[in-house]
Design a protein around this motif. Structure first.
Motif, PDB file in Angstrom:
ATOM      1  N   SER A   1       0.983  -1.259   0.088  1.00 12.56           N
ATOM      2  CA  SER A   1       0.029   0.065  -0.017  1.00 12.56           C
ATOM      3  C   SER A   1       0.860   1.107  -0.189  1.00 12.56           C
ATOM      4  O   SER A   1       1.964   1.166   0.281  1.00 12.56           O
ATOM      5  CB  SER A   1      -0.943  -0.046   1.273  1.00 12.56           C
ATOM      6  OG  SER A   1      -0.091   0.330   2.276  1.00 12.56           O
ATOM      7  N   GLY A   2       0.261   2.306  -0.487  1.00 16.46           N
ATOM      8  CA  GLY A   2       1.056   3.533  -0.371  1.00 16.46           C
ATOM      9  C   GLY A   2       1.499   4.019   1.091  1.00 16.46           C
ATOM     10  O   GLY A   2       2.529   4.566   1.312  1.00 16.46           O
ATOM     11  N   THR A   3       0.559   3.640   2.123  1.00 19.90           N
ATOM     12  CA  THR A   3       0.733   4.096   3.668  1.00 19.90           C
ATOM     13  C   THR A   3       2.309   3.236   3.626  1.00 19.90           C
ATOM     14  O   THR A   3       3.400   3.736   4.073  1.00 19.90           O
ATOM     15  CB  THR A   3      -0.087   3.369   4.562  1.00 19.90           C
ATOM     16  OG1 THR A   3      -1.097   4.023   4.380  1.00 19.90           O
ATOM     17  CG2 THR A   3       0.503   3.219   5.887  1.00 19.90           C
TER      18      THR A   3
ATOM     19  N   ASN B   1       5.223   4.953   1.990  1.00 18.50           N
ATOM     20  CA  ASN B   1       5.962   6.059   2.951  1.00 18.50           C
ATOM     21  C   ASN B   1       6.576   5.611   3.950  1.00 18.50           C
ATOM     22  O   ASN B   1       7.429   6.375   4.421  1.00 18.50           O
ATOM     23  CB  ASN B   1       4.820   7.103   2.913  1.00 18.50           C
ATOM     24  CG  ASN B   1       4.362   7.971   1.635  1.00 18.50           C
ATOM     25  OD1 ASN B   1       5.224   8.051   0.653  1.00 18.50           O
ATOM     26  ND2 ASN B   1       2.887   8.175   1.532  1.00 18.50           N
TER      27      ASN B   1
ATOM     28  N   TYR C   1      -1.714  14.271   2.436  1.00 17.34           N
ATOM     29  CA  TYR C   1      -2.372  13.034   2.986  1.00 17.34           C
ATOM     30  C   TYR C   1      -1.334  12.045   2.508  1.00 17.34           C
ATOM     31  O   TYR C   1      -0.870  11.970   1.394  1.00 17.34           O
ATOM     32  CB  TYR C   1      -3.656  12.547   2.392  1.00 17.34           C
ATOM     33  CG  TYR C   1      -3.979  11.241   3.033  1.00 17.34           C
ATOM     34  CD1 TYR C   1      -4.176  11.007   4.355  1.00 17.34           C
ATOM     35  CD2 TYR C   1      -3.887   9.941   2.125  1.00 17.34           C
ATOM     36  CE1 TYR C   1      -4.538   9.716   4.743  1.00 17.34           C
ATOM     37  CE2 TYR C   1      -4.228   8.792   2.739  1.00 17.34           C
ATOM     38  CZ  TYR C   1      -4.636   8.586   3.744  1.00 17.34           C
ATOM     39  OH  TYR C   1      -4.809   7.294   4.405  1.00 17.34           O
ATOM     40  N   HIS C   2      -0.607  11.282   3.460  1.00 15.27           N
ATOM     41  CA  HIS C   2       0.425  10.310   2.965  1.00 15.27           C
ATOM     42  C   HIS C   2       0.140   8.810   3.734  1.00 15.27           C
ATOM     43  O   HIS C   2       0.921   7.830   3.348  1.00 15.27           O
ATOM     44  CB  HIS C   2       1.841  10.613   3.550  1.00 15.27           C
ATOM     45  CG  HIS C   2       2.184  11.802   3.136  1.00 15.27           C
ATOM     46  ND1 HIS C   2       2.677  12.096   1.809  1.00 15.27           N
ATOM     47  CD2 HIS C   2       2.461  13.165   3.533  1.00 15.27           C
ATOM     48  CE1 HIS C   2       2.911  13.364   1.360  1.00 15.27           C
ATOM     49  NE2 HIS C   2       2.639  14.006   2.374  1.00 15.27           N
TER      50      HIS C   2
ATOM     51  N   GLU D   1       3.604  15.785  -1.797  1.00 14.04           N
ATOM     52  CA  GLU D   1       2.779  15.220  -3.054  1.00 14.04           C
ATOM     53  C   GLU D   1       3.038  16.346  -4.187  1.00 14.04           C
ATOM     54  O   GLU D   1       2.547  17.466  -3.955  1.00 14.04           O
ATOM     55  CB  GLU D   1       1.352  14.854  -2.675  1.00 14.04           C
ATOM     56  CG  GLU D   1       1.035  14.073  -1.706  1.00 14.04           C
ATOM     57  CD  GLU D   1      -0.375  14.386  -1.014  1.00 14.04           C
ATOM     58  OE1 GLU D   1      -1.473  13.722  -1.491  1.00 14.04           O
ATOM     59  OE2 GLU D   1      -0.452  15.195  -0.184  1.00 14.04           O
TER      60      GLU D   1
ATOM     61  N   ASP E   1       5.912  11.845  -2.918  1.00 19.07           N
ATOM     62  CA  ASP E   1       4.796  10.908  -2.808  1.00 19.07           C
ATOM     63  C   ASP E   1       4.150  11.011  -4.171  1.00 19.07           C
ATOM     64  O   ASP E   1       3.202  11.801  -4.446  1.00 19.07           O
ATOM     65  CB  ASP E   1       3.984  11.244  -1.556  1.00 19.07           C
ATOM     66  CG  ASP E   1       2.919  10.235  -1.349  1.00 19.07           C
ATOM     67  OD1 ASP E   1       2.354   9.597  -2.466  1.00 19.07           O
ATOM     68  OD2 ASP E   1       2.135  10.364  -0.465  1.00 19.07           O
TER      69      ASP E   1
ATOM     70  N   GLN F   1      -0.693   9.371  -6.155  1.00 22.25           N
ATOM     71  CA  GLN F   1      -1.874   9.670  -7.003  1.00 22.25           C
ATOM     72  C   GLN F   1      -1.311  10.157  -8.528  1.00 22.25           C
ATOM     73  O   GLN F   1      -1.896  10.245  -9.568  1.00 22.25           O
ATOM     74  CB  GLN F   1      -2.600  10.713  -6.444  1.00 22.25           C
ATOM     75  CG  GLN F   1      -3.328  10.319  -5.340  1.00 22.25           C
ATOM     76  CD  GLN F   1      -4.734  10.686  -4.823  1.00 22.25           C
ATOM     77  OE1 GLN F   1      -5.331  11.481  -5.687  1.00 22.25           O
ATOM     78  NE2 GLN F   1      -5.343  10.382  -3.704  1.00 22.25           N
TER      79      GLN F   1
ATOM     80  N   LYS G   1      -1.323   2.460  -5.834  1.00 23.32           N
ATOM     81  CA  LYS G   1      -2.553   2.642  -6.500  1.00 23.32           C
ATOM     82  C   LYS G   1      -2.531   2.287  -7.795  1.00 23.32           C
ATOM     83  O   LYS G   1      -2.794   1.049  -8.084  1.00 23.32           O
ATOM     84  CB  LYS G   1      -2.904   4.302  -6.574  1.00 23.32           C
ATOM     85  CG  LYS G   1      -3.619   4.766  -5.101  1.00 23.32           C
ATOM     86  CD  LYS G   1      -4.369   6.124  -5.200  1.00 23.32           C
ATOM     87  CE  LYS G   1      -4.623   6.486  -3.840  1.00 23.32           C
ATOM     88  NZ  LYS G   1      -5.491   5.916  -3.027  1.00 23.32           N
TER      89      LYS G   1
HETATM   90  C1  LIG Z   1      -0.819  10.692  -1.905  1.00 24.10           C
HETATM   91  C2  LIG Z   1      -1.063   9.530  -1.098  1.00 24.10           C
HETATM   92  N1  LIG Z   1      -0.156   8.827  -0.492  1.00 24.10           N
HETATM   93  C3  LIG Z   1      -0.401   7.665   0.411  1.00 24.10           C
HETATM   94  C4  LIG Z   1      -1.574   7.260   0.310  1.00 24.10           C
HETATM   95  C5  LIG Z   1      -1.915   5.971   1.161  1.00 24.10           C
HETATM   96  O1  LIG Z   1      -2.036   4.983   0.439  1.00 24.10           O
HETATM   97  P1  LIG Z   1      -2.777   3.663   0.827  1.00 24.10           P
HETATM   98  O2  LIG Z   1      -4.291   3.965   0.995  1.00 24.10           O
HETATM   99  O3  LIG Z   1      -2.524   2.704  -0.328  1.00 24.10           O
HETATM  100  O4  LIG Z   1      -2.058   3.179   1.915  1.00 24.10           O
HETATM  101  C6  LIG Z   1      -2.816   7.761  -0.390  1.00 24.10           C
HETATM  102  C7  LIG Z   1      -3.834   7.172  -0.279  1.00 24.10           C
HETATM  103  O5  LIG Z   1      -5.120   7.762  -0.632  1.00 24.10           O
HETATM  104  C8  LIG Z   1      -2.482   8.887  -1.239  1.00 24.10           C
HETATM  105  O6  LIG Z   1      -3.342   9.500  -2.017  1.00 24.10           O
END
Ligand SMILES: Cc1ncc(COP(=O)(O)O)c(C=O)c1O
Length: 433
Positions: free
Chosen positions: A110-112, A115, A138-139, A211, A244, A247, A274
């Motif tokens: 995942s993005g979380t 990061n 948002y990260h 971002e 980041d 998106q 994503k």
């Molecule tokens: C810019 C950005 N970074 C990180 C995340 C987190 O990603 P994830 O929901 O896959 O953990 C998101 C999710 O919307 C995001 O938009």
């Protein structure tokens, strides 16, 4: 099974802090190309793609076949304790495309987590837990990712393993840097960075994370070139820069393959998620070997970059490149952006139509003011659904309509969606057609 029943069961067993869209939530049961069908048989043109994640679209044969080929081997999972051909191939492609020299790639789910990995690497590399982050960002939802998230609505805990100092976002509607010219805004933001470094940190900051276009934040973005202004200051202190691109990556902005490229800089670390899996759980971080290797203990992810998700990732990236979807995002995005600007950009309830490529937002305000109007945004949002279009919402005040359709969107589909959007906005705002 009726969706009503499913909604009651959902509410009975899933947490309420995980929101559902629409006053009457929908269940999507079928999809093809850029269209989805709900359990009631209603069809929608999808301008949100499961939060910019169905980047190629639904039921794309080349991607389905790649997954089926991997499934047919009998290997869905092996763990990263063994060589994974699909993972190595995808890492090679991403490293080449990242723009980062001597790049290494670490895959996550995942993005979380991507990061989190970037922050782990940066804090170890610099031996500092001080981080610079941007307001309205948002990260992700882990403690460190939440810790660098500048949005109260998405910060579910004040616990933070990092020491964070905050920079101004590129908001042009409100805030201290709003209504400045691009050049003035860049100068002011760079001055702000210098002041924050001098007043809120001990100097030895690990990294700045940003971002290129703020996703959850409602597609707010700073003027092109700001990151270069910031990077000059960061370089004076040896501070790393993390882009980041969860998106903004993969050509979505149309003009570039990565959002950071609008600024003429190269990040030290880049995170992605994503779209690259087109729905399969695939994310990761890319960085220069010298930086990414700064992990002083074993660190691994059981599922990260598994054979199925990386089979999907390879097929997605190949499709994207072969069909030049970046150029499509620029061409089709321009139809949407120009159409929105000319049809609704002048309404006194529209503060801004913004974004790049196929990442476009419309911010709604009380007429003639900068006071956010989330109620109007919601009416537009519901009217879009009634008209057969799925869009997203966002912004610090929930007053931004967000469009992030699959990058395969055709010109006809863009015009069809545009007409629904314009009708929805005009009728919700009470403007005669
Ligand atoms: C810019 C950005 N970074 C990180 C995340 C987190 O990603 P994830 O929901 O896959 O953990 C998101 C999710 O919307 C995001 O938009």
């Amino acid at each position: 099974m009726m969706t009503d029943d499913l909604l009651a069961r959902h509410r009975a067993v899933l947490p309420s802090w995980m929101p559902l869209y629409y006053t009457e939530p929908i269940e999507l049961v079928g999809g093809s190309g850029r269209r989805v069908t709900d359990a009631q048989g209603r069809s929608y043109l999808d301008f949100f793609g499961g939060v910019l994640t169905n980047m190629i679209g639904y039921d794309i044969p080349e991607i389905r076949e790649a997954i089926e080929r991997q499934l047919a081997t009998g290997i869905v999972h092996t763990s990263t304790l063994y060589l994974i051909r699909q993972q190595v191939e995808l890492a090679e492609k991403i490293a080449r495309r990242s723009g980062i020299p001597d790049a290494r790639v670490f895959f996550t789910n995942s993005g979380t987590e991507a990061n989190e990995a970037a922050l782990l690497v940066a804090t170890n590399h610099r031996r500092s837990h001080q981080i610079l982050a941007v307001r309205n960002s948002y990260h992700g939802r882990s403690y460190a990712a939440m810790g660098v998230t500048g949005n109260r609505n998405w910060s579910a805990s004040g616990l933070n393993p990092l020491q964070v100092a905050w920079l101004h976002s590129g908001d042009r509607v409100r805030g201290l840097l709003a209504r400045l010219s691009d050049e003035e805004q860049v100068d002011a933001a760079v001055e702000d960075l210098r002041e924050v470094l001098a007043t809120q940190t001990a100097g030895d900051v690990a990294a700045l994370i940003a971002e290129p276009i703020q996703g959850v934040g409602g597609f707010v973005h700073p003027p092109d070139g700001l990151f270069a202004g910031w990077k000059k200051v960061l370089d004076e202190h040896g501070i790393l820069f993390i882009a980041d691109e969860v998106q903004t990556g993969w050509g979505r902005t149309g003009e570039h393959f990565w959002g950071y490229q609008a600024h003429g800089v190269t990040p030290d670390l880049l995170t992605f998620a994503k779209g690259i899996g087109n729905g399969f759980a695939l994310a990761g971080v890319v960085g220069r070997a010298e930086v990414l290797e700064s992990v002083p203990a074993i660190s691994f992810s059981t599922f990260g970059g598994n054979p199925i998700s990386t089979a999907a990732g390879n097929a997605v990236l190949d499709y994207l490149v072969e069909h030049d979807l970046q150029a499509n995002a620029a061409r089709v995005g321009a139809i949407l952006a120009d159409g929105l600007r000319s049809a609704v950009g002048g309404l006194d309830c529209v503060a801004e139509v913004r974004g790049k490529g196929l990442m476009l937002g419309v911010e709604f305000v009380q007429p003639g003011t900068t006071e956010p109007d989330p109620a109007l945004t919601n009416r537009v949002f519901e009217a879009c659904r009634e008209g057969g279009l799925l869009a997203g919402k966002g912004g610090l005040y929930g007053n931004v309509l967000r469009m992030g359709p699959p990058l395969t969107l055709t010109e006809d589909e863009a015009r069809e969606g545009l007409a629904i959007l314009v009708d929805a906005i005009r009728s919700a705002a009470g403007v005669a057609a």
